[in-house]
Design an enzyme around this catalytic site. Structure first.
Site, PDB file in Angstrom:
ATOM      1  N   SER A  95       0.741  -0.927  -0.126  1.00 15.67           N
ATOM      2  CA  SER A  95       0.274   0.044   0.333  1.00 15.67           C
ATOM      3  C   SER A  95       0.979   1.194  -0.634  1.00 15.67           C
ATOM      4  O   SER A  95       1.485   1.069  -0.823  1.00 15.67           O
ATOM      5  CB  SER A  95      -0.825   0.036   0.963  1.00 15.67           C
ATOM      6  OG  SER A  95      -1.942   0.833   1.425  1.00 15.67           O
TER       7      SER A  95
ATOM      8  N   ASP B  41      -5.451  -3.000  -2.623  1.00 13.98           N
ATOM      9  CA  ASP B  41      -4.461  -3.150  -1.501  1.00 13.98           C
ATOM     10  C   ASP B  41      -4.020  -4.239  -1.353  1.00 13.98           C
ATOM     11  O   ASP B  41      -4.837  -4.676  -0.915  1.00 13.98           O
ATOM     12  CB  ASP B  41      -5.510  -1.886  -0.974  1.00 13.98           C
ATOM     13  CG  ASP B  41      -4.388  -1.281  -0.267  1.00 13.98           C
ATOM     14  OD1 ASP B  41      -3.517  -1.786   0.542  1.00 13.98           O
ATOM     15  OD2 ASP B  41      -3.993  -0.006  -0.072  1.00 13.98           O
TER      16      ASP B  41
END
Length: 633
Positions: free
Chosen positions: A43, A397
């Site tokens: 991320s 993500d």
């Protein structure tokens, strides 16, 4: 920046949305004493990892006097310092995250609900968002209900029905608002921000996320804008004099989450083949990158009038694409759609009978995840045919499945330290009296279990805390276990952030941004206290203990009595090199015989250790590690 470090290290960084502004300064502080070999993250940590890897490549080019296509002050760690300063300037991050067309109201609502605002403000924002997101539908419903009341009861009836009509209109507006948000999310590839805004250039005085990231990676690495930085550029980068031997000069790994397959995946894809559609990628990436990928892919596969291009993988995969796949914060930043074959058909002109005979099921040929997965779409046959249909595979993500992948570069014994940076929020968990930047300085520190208090003043808040703790447990349990284990905990620096720092706080003040950046510098400097000698010894003690216990278990598994008669033929397969295995055959007789000898050696050693000792676990670090055969991803 003058740099003459002789030591090498790896670096892994945790996800954290805007909290990631900690990382550039941490990397800069580390770069004073270390050169980077392997860099990873998830991320926001993936953004920092990509930037750090690009800077490492640029630094190598500058140090080795190689050609660069960017101004020298923007290349390498000198350029990373400038990028870090930009990130720490007020409003910069907010400008990077701009909503797509039609997503503005929903974006502001999400940021408000997930940010550090009071309950009252969140409630008002939630209630008011219905009218802002679906104003026409809400007013039309109100007008229709008021008109119906007037038609039935006149002015008196309309006045009497005013409150019920308003409530019903509002509830109807809720439905329309949800439907509108759902349509916006689907149109924008399951996110409110695509990362690019090619359709609204006049509204973007500054670059948005993906465009900025592309320019930054190109500048830091010293590459021209039209030649995207690839993983191959990292692997084959210039080497420093006396650099320790390794297959790749710089390795970068990231984690993404395959939503469609419900599993984490490491990037870059080194064997798995996916395809992409140009229209979808042009909504997510700069045109220059998409043009390069289309040219690299060659002729597309056309199915049902749509062109599908082979995604560059391995050395050819652009770092930007992998980074974008890892940072797709759910619903906030668009997911990345890829495509895989759902069905295959024989190539034109092939002989159907011969094709069928040549492609009979053979598990032994499934040497990669790709082979095993594609066997599901080909009836177990080897890949001899073109795709006849595609199915979409969503990637979001990496923090969904692995938010702190500290295992990325671990080997049996470390060649150099793999450092990791963890982001924590001490006001919501029991961290004792740790300093804001904490690195265990001895073996008695860092082992304490994480504690998340649930109790709240109101029942609603306590229920929410309970639900969020469940989600956090599903997401982080493996990372938390690893982070407190010996061999891991002494190489992880923990950076404590207040609720006003990081997260979805897009409008942090200059003072807050400066404080967060300062913590990043302190985190990088903390590793100066790290003892590689102690770390290496702990890792060896872990390995010796785990190997001995695993070997003893192998012997015990073979020696159990009485054996189950029906399973005797299965047991014999490992011992008897002349027996015929049902699948996954060795490539040669010599390999089969060596495997059988290996088993006998392991059994003999396990029996010896079990009976005579010595016990290598008695004084080993606690909690004890374990060896397990687990799939890679």
């Amino acid at each position: 920046m003058a740099r003459t470090p002789a030591k090498y290290c790896d670096l892994v960084m945790k996800g954290g949305i805007t909290s990631g502004i900690v990382y550039p300064n941490a990397a800069l502080a580390l770069a004073r004493d270390y050169r980077f070999k392997n860099i990873g993250g998830t991320s926001a940590g993936a953004i920092a990892a990509a930037a750090c890897a690009a800077a490492a490549v640029g630094d190598r080019r500058k140090q080795m006097k190689a050609a660069i296509a960017q101004p020298e002050e923007r290349v390498g760690f000198e350029g990373l310092a400038k990028a870090s300063a930009n990130l720490a300037s007020p409003g910069f991050i907010k400008d990077l995250l701009q909503p797509a067309a039609g997503a503005g109201q929903a974006f502001r609502l999400l940021v408000t609900l997930a940010g550090n605002t009071g309950v009252l403000r969140k409630g008002v924002a939630l209630l008011g968002s219905v009218v802002r997101i679906a104003p026409v539908e809400t007013l039309l419903l109100l007008a229709a209900l008021a008109g119906l009341a007037y038609a039935v009861g006149g002015q008196t009836g309309m006045i009497a029905a005013a409150l019920p009509a308003a409530i019903c209109a509002y509830l109807g507006g809720v439905v329309f608002a949800v439907l509108r948000i759902a349509r916006v999310l689907r149109r924008n590839l399951m996110g409110l921000c695509t990362g690019t805004a090619p359709d609204q250039p006049a509204r973007r005085p500054r670059m948005v996320l993906t465009d900025w990231l592309h320019e930054t990676l190109q500048a830091l690495s010293g590459k021209a804008s039209g030649q995207p930085l690839t993983f191959g550029d990292l692997w084959t980068a210039e080497r420093y004099p006396g650099e320790p031997g390794s297959d790749r000069a710089v390795t970068l790994k990231m984690i993404t989450t395959g939503i469609s397959h419900q599993e984490p995946r490491s990037l870059p894809f080194e064997s798995a083949l996916f395809w992409f559609r140009r229209k979808e990628f042009e909504a997510l990436f700069p045109k220059v990158v998409v043009d390069w990928m289309v040219e690299k892919a060659g002729e597309p596969v056309t199915v049902a009038g749509e062109d599908y291009y082979l995604l560059p993988h391995g050395a050819d995969m652009p770092v930007l694409v992998a980074t974008r796949m890892s940072l797709s914060f759910p619903l906030l930043i668009s997911a990345v759609p890829l495509h895989e074959p759902a069905r295959r058909e024989s190539l034109p002109g092939s002989d159907g009978e011969n094709e069928a005979e040549d492609t009979t099921s053979d598990e032994d040929e499934q040497k990669t995840v790709l082979d095993s997965t594609e066997a599901l779409t080909t009836g177990g046959k080897k890949r001899r045919a073109r795709p006849a249909a595609f199915r979409i595979c969503w990637f979001s993500d990496g923090g969904i499945s692995s938010n702190f992948p500290i295992h990325l570069f671990d080997r049996a014994l470390p060649r150099w330290p793999t450092f990791a940076i963890n982001l924590v929020y001490p006001e919501t968990s029991d961290t004792g009296s740790r300093p804001e930047v904490f690195l265990p300085e001895n073996n008695r520190q860092g082992w304490q279990r994480h504690y998340q208090p649930i109790a709240r003043k109101s029942a609603v808040h306590e229920l929410c805390a309970f639900v969020f703790a469940i989600v956090a447990t599903m997401q982080n349990w493996r990372d938390l276990l690893q982070s407190r284990a010996p061999g891991h905990r002494e190489r992880i620096v923990h950076v404590s952030l207040s609720p006003q720092e990081g997260g979805l706080n897009l409008a942090m003040s200059k003072e807050v941004l400066a404080a967060v950046s300062k913590k990043g510098t302190a985190a990088g400097e903390a590793f100066a206290r790290f003892s590689f000698e102690n770390h290496y010894w702990i890792r060896w003690r872990n390995l010796a203990s785990a190997l001995q216990r695993y070997t003893i278990d192998i012997a015990a598994s073979d020696a159990y009595r009485p054996k189950i008669p029906d399973y005797e033929p299965a047991y014999a397969l490992a011992h008897d090199a002349t027996s015929k295995p049902p699948s996954y055959r060795f490539a040669s007789k010599a390999e089969r015989e060596e495997a059988a000898r290996l088993l006998e050696k392991l059994i003999g050693e396990g029996e010896k250790w079990s009976g005579e000792g010595p016990d290598l676990t008695k004084t080993a670090p606690r909690p004890l590690p374990q060896l397990q055969i687990a799939p890679t991803y």
